[in-house]
Design a protein around this motif. Structure first.
Motif, PDB file in Angstrom:
ATOM      1  N   ILE A  13       0.866  -1.186   0.000  1.00  0.00           N
ATOM      2  CA  ILE A  13       0.000   0.000   0.000  1.00  0.00           C
ATOM      3  C   ILE A  13       0.900   1.232   0.000  1.00  0.00           C
ATOM      4  CG2 ILE A  13      -1.833   1.240   1.191  1.00  0.00           C
ATOM      5  CD1 ILE A  13      -2.497  -1.437   2.604  1.00  0.00           C
ATOM      6  N   ALA A  14       0.851   1.978  -1.084  1.00  0.00           N
ATOM      7  CA  ALA A  14       1.660   3.200  -1.220  1.00  0.00           C
ATOM      8  C   ALA A  14       0.766   4.293  -1.798  1.00  0.00           C
ATOM      9  CB  ALA A  14       2.875   2.940  -2.111  1.00  0.00           C
ATOM     10  N   THR A  15      -0.352   4.507  -1.127  1.00  0.00           N
ATOM     11  CA  THR A  15      -1.403   5.400  -1.634  1.00  0.00           C
ATOM     12  C   THR A  15      -1.163   6.870  -1.328  1.00  0.00           C
ATOM     13  OG1 THR A  15      -2.637   4.753   0.355  1.00  0.00           O
ATOM     14  CG2 THR A  15      -3.240   3.686  -1.706  1.00  0.00           C
ATOM     15  N   GLY A  16      -0.109   7.178  -0.574  1.00  0.00           N
ATOM     16  CA  GLY A  16       0.224   8.572  -0.324  1.00  0.00           C
ATOM     17  C   GLY A  16      -0.783   9.298   0.549  1.00  0.00           C
ATOM     18  N   ALA A  17      -0.859  10.597   0.353  1.00  0.00           N
ATOM     19  CA  ALA A  17      -1.749  11.448   1.140  1.00  0.00           C
ATOM     20  C   ALA A  17      -2.308  12.540   0.242  1.00  0.00           C
ATOM     21  CB  ALA A  17      -0.991  12.069   2.311  1.00  0.00           C
TER      22      ALA A  17
ATOM     23  N   ALA B 215      -5.596  26.356  -0.562  1.00  0.00           N
ATOM     24  CA  ALA B 215      -5.712  25.675   0.726  1.00  0.00           C
ATOM     25  C   ALA B 215      -4.487  24.787   0.911  1.00  0.00           C
ATOM     26  CB  ALA B 215      -6.986  24.847   0.783  1.00  0.00           C
ATOM     27  N   ALA B 216      -3.633  25.168   1.855  1.00  0.00           N
ATOM     28  CA  ALA B 216      -2.413  24.410   2.151  1.00  0.00           C
ATOM     29  C   ALA B 216      -2.376  24.119   3.646  1.00  0.00           C
ATOM     30  CB  ALA B 216      -1.180  25.195   1.718  1.00  0.00           C
ATOM     31  N   ALA B 217      -3.475  23.528   4.121  1.00  0.00           N
ATOM     32  CA  ALA B 217      -3.675  23.328   5.558  1.00  0.00           C
ATOM     33  C   ALA B 217      -3.253  21.941   6.023  1.00  0.00           C
ATOM     34  CB  ALA B 217      -5.139  23.571   5.901  1.00  0.00           C
ATOM     35  N   GLY B 218      -2.341  21.324   5.299  1.00  0.00           N
ATOM     36  CA  GLY B 218      -1.842  20.009   5.687  1.00  0.00           C
ATOM     37  C   GLY B 218      -2.349  18.909   4.776  1.00  0.00           C
ATOM     38  N   ILE B 219      -1.907  17.678   5.059  1.00  0.00           N
ATOM     39  CA  ILE B 219      -2.321  16.533   4.262  1.00  0.00           C
ATOM     40  C   ILE B 219      -2.790  15.409   5.180  1.00  0.00           C
ATOM     41  CG2 ILE B 219      -0.806  17.071   2.326  1.00  0.00           C
ATOM     42  CD1 ILE B 219       1.115  14.922   3.324  1.00  0.00           C
ATOM     43  N   ALA B 220      -3.554  14.486   4.608  1.00  0.00           N
ATOM     44  CA  ALA B 220      -4.070  13.344   5.359  1.00  0.00           C
ATOM     45  C   ALA B 220      -3.810  12.067   4.566  1.00  0.00           C
ATOM     46  CB  ALA B 220      -5.566  13.503   5.620  1.00  0.00           C
ATOM     47  N   PRO B 221      -3.365  10.994   5.224  1.00  0.00           N
ATOM     48  CA  PRO B 221      -3.069   9.734   4.524  1.00  0.00           C
ATOM     49  C   PRO B 221      -4.294   9.179   3.814  1.00  0.00           C
ATOM     50  CG  PRO B 221      -2.266   9.683   6.786  1.00  0.00           C
ATOM     51  CD  PRO B 221      -3.125  10.899   6.671  1.00  0.00           C
TER      52      PRO B 221
ATOM     53  N   PRO C 116       5.528  13.090   6.550  1.00  0.00           N
ATOM     54  CA  PRO C 116       5.468  12.730   5.131  1.00  0.00           C
ATOM     55  C   PRO C 116       6.361  13.599   4.262  1.00  0.00           C
ATOM     56  CG  PRO C 116       3.521  13.992   5.742  1.00  0.00           C
ATOM     57  CD  PRO C 116       4.331  13.832   6.999  1.00  0.00           C
ATOM     58  N   LEU C 117       7.474  13.047   3.820  1.00  0.00           N
ATOM     59  CA  LEU C 117       8.418  13.757   2.965  1.00  0.00           C
ATOM     60  C   LEU C 117       8.881  12.818   1.845  1.00  0.00           C
ATOM     61  CD1 LEU C 117      10.618  15.496   5.692  1.00  0.00           C
ATOM     62  CD2 LEU C 117       8.959  16.623   4.202  1.00  0.00           C
ATOM     63  N   GLY C 118       9.272  13.395   0.731  1.00  0.00           N
ATOM     64  CA  GLY C 118       9.705  12.602  -0.414  1.00  0.00           C
ATOM     65  C   GLY C 118      10.901  11.719  -0.117  1.00  0.00           C
ATOM     66  N   THR C 119      11.835  12.212   0.677  1.00  0.00           N
ATOM     67  CA  THR C 119      13.014  11.404   1.020  1.00  0.00           C
ATOM     68  C   THR C 119      12.595  10.154   1.780  1.00  0.00           C
ATOM     69  OG1 THR C 119      13.252  12.869   2.931  1.00  0.00           O
ATOM     70  CG2 THR C 119      14.689  13.286   1.058  1.00  0.00           C
TER      71      THR C 119
ATOM     72  N   LEU D 149       3.402   5.360   8.782  1.00  0.00           N
ATOM     73  CA  LEU D 149       4.191   5.980   9.843  1.00  0.00           C
ATOM     74  C   LEU D 149       5.679   5.687   9.645  1.00  0.00           C
ATOM     75  CD1 LEU D 149       1.970   5.113  12.957  1.00  0.00           C
ATOM     76  CD2 LEU D 149       2.031   7.249  11.664  1.00  0.00           C
ATOM     77  N   GLN D 150       6.513   6.532  10.255  1.00  0.00           N
ATOM     78  CA  GLN D 150       7.955   6.335  10.215  1.00  0.00           C
ATOM     79  C   GLN D 150       8.514   6.303  11.641  1.00  0.00           C
ATOM     80  OE1 GLN D 150       6.818   9.540   8.988  1.00  0.00           O
ATOM     81  NE2 GLN D 150       6.161   8.726   7.016  1.00  0.00           N
ATOM     82  N   TYR D 151       9.504   5.449  11.863  1.00  0.00           N
ATOM     83  CA  TYR D 151      10.128   5.397  13.183  1.00  0.00           C
ATOM     84  C   TYR D 151      11.093   6.572  13.326  1.00  0.00           C
ATOM     85  CZ  TYR D 151      12.715   3.885  17.261  1.00  0.00           C
ATOM     86  OH  TYR D 151      13.296   3.837  18.517  1.00  0.00           O
ATOM     87  N   HIS D 152      10.912   7.350  14.398  1.00  0.00           N
ATOM     88  CA  HIS D 152      11.750   8.520  14.658  1.00  0.00           C
ATOM     89  C   HIS D 152      12.831   8.140  15.654  1.00  0.00           C
ATOM     90  CE1 HIS D 152      13.020  12.580  15.560  1.00  0.00           C
ATOM     91  NE2 HIS D 152      12.151  13.083  14.701  1.00  0.00           N
TER      92      HIS D 152
END
Length: 443
Positions: A110-114, A239-245, A297-300, A284-287
């Motif tokens: 699943i790589a559906t982005g946001a 509208a640049a109020a964030g993104i949602a998965p 959520p970043l391209g890198t 999610l990503q482990y910090h």
């Protein structure tokens, strides 16, 4: 073995390429809701700002390349609406003709982005109101700018908000930014955000803080953005109020969700459902500093996670090492870089910490062309372990941000930073790098 990947951008296609490179007998099917594969979302504001002259330059690989050169069954206009984890099938409908489909998988990614968050504000139907996620979004916005547009309002002060503000500034528009918070780009501490506010003011960009957007006013086209405290003229609004998965289709599946409804994964990009993996902006990503999963959520991150997912799907067991929250953004004449924890983060996590902020120069202080550079470091008291860093300046912030990121990944201390053998020559640096100058200020 049949591999199915939902999503045809950074994470999805990074995984697909790993699979076909390591398993020549693999059958890979990729399902993309849109009609463009593998493009740079991060480049879209620069297309709007005319730094990039054609949207085709943002496409890394065409659909035909994936199909003909790599043998990937790359499909467009396929929207997945359901996953049957027990039967190992994905189901959905085609976007154009609404024709139902069902595809079996052995392994699924699943790589559906946001997608951009677009609250249900009154008047959102007016023409001239946009969000920015796809090349199509950018092209529609550029077409909208062909009208007699003078006043632009941007709702939200995060990465996309700042980059679109710069794009509109370059197009000579009168720009207003509205944010419901007390400062722009909250991944920086407030004392560093002041530098961003100053840059906006110096360039004539109006910053409105602590106000909630309530509705749009207009006729056929938008004419104003109304908040709980004021009204702001707008010929165009973003509208640049964030993104949602994009995870709503997982509601009735065994795939477990976490922060902001992003997908929970382990270090091998495996979800809670057998043979189902997830990567990119939907996961999610482990910090490494927070020692917990987060949603950044970043391209890198998406590219790394996709690569790791693809390797694990074919049995090449490799863990994702996690992130430190590194990012950099250009805002008109400033470079804004950061990695690790802010003071607010460190306080929430219960660290006993101290912070040092200095103003230095990007190159040797006596060398022609020097520009100011602000560096802020945060470290744990006692151990002196580096916890985070922020760098803002007209030049040289990227170089220092990457040094901070490497130090955080390696668990270095403030003393270790002082001891690093960093490059020096007057046209490039001071004999003590600004990061080391800041490190020396700790008690």
């Amino acid at each position: 073995m049949q591999y199915v990947i939902i999503g045809g951008d950074a994470a999805g296609m990074s995984a697909a390429m790993q699979i076909i490179r390591h398993d020549q007998h693999a059958k890979v099917i990729t399902l993309e809701k849109g009609n463009i594969y593998s493009y740079s979302q991060c480049g879209l504001p620069y297309l709007i700002g005319q730094d990039i002259t054609s949207s085709s330059k943002l496409i890394a690989r065409s659909i035909d390349t994936f199909r003909n050169k790599y043998g990937i069954d790359a499909r467009c206009g396929y929207e997945v609406t359901e996953i049957d984890a027990e039967a190992k099938q994905v189901k959905g409908k085609t976007v154009e003709h609404h024709k139902p489909f069902s595809i079996s998988y052995d392994k699924l990614l699943i790589a559906t982005g946001a997608d951009p968050v677009f609250p249900d504000w009154s008047g959102k139907h007016f023409k001239g109101i946009y969000t920015l996620k796809t090349i199509s979004d950018a092209e529609k916005m550029i077409k909208g700018l062909s009208r007699d547009v003078q006043h632009a309002v941007i709702i939200g002060g995060g990465y996309i908000g700042l980059e679109v503000a710069e794009a509109f500034y370059k197009r000579k528009l009168k720009v207003t930014m509205i944010d419901r918070g007390s400062r722009l780009i909250k991944v920086f501490d407030s004392d560093m955000s002041e530098l961003i506010h100053e840059e906006a003011a110096n360039k004539g960009i109006k910053i409105i803080l602590n106000e909630e957007v309530q509705e749009f006013k207009g006729d056929e086209f938008v004419q104003a953005v109304e908040t709980d405290k004021g009204s702001y003229k707008a010929d165009i609004a973003v509208a640049a109020a964030g993104i949602a998965p994009n995870t709503s289709f997982l509601e009735h599946t065994p795939v477990e969700l976490g922060i902001k409804n992003a997908i929970k994964v382990n270090e091998y990009m495996e979800t809670s459902a057998e043979n189902i993996y997830a990567a990119g902006d939907c996961a999610l990503q482990y910090h490494r500093l927070k020692k917990a999963y987060d949603y950044i959520p970043l391209g890198t991150n998406a590219n790394k996670m996709g690569r790791i997912a693809g390797m694990n799907m074919i049995g090449e067991r490799r863990p994702f090492a996690g992130i430190t929250g590194t990012s950099i953004i250009k805002f008109i004449d400033l470079e804004l870089g950061r990695s690790g924890l802010t003071e607010e983060d460190a306080a929430k996590l219960g660290y006993d910490f101290e912070a040092v902020k200095i103003k230095s120069t990007d190159i040797a202080g006596y060398f022609p062309g020097k520009t100011p550079l602000w560096v802020k470091l945060i470290a744990e008291k006692g151990t002196k372990k580096l916890l985070g860093g922020q760098v803002i300046g007209r030049n040289g912030a990227a170089k220092r941000t990457d040094v901070i990121a490497a130090a955080l990944y390696s668990g270095l201390t403030i003393t270790d930073l002082e001891n690093l053998d960093l490059s020096y020559a007057p046209p490039f640096n001071s004999v003590w790098d600004p990061i080391q100058q800041a490190a020396r200020r700790f008690k």
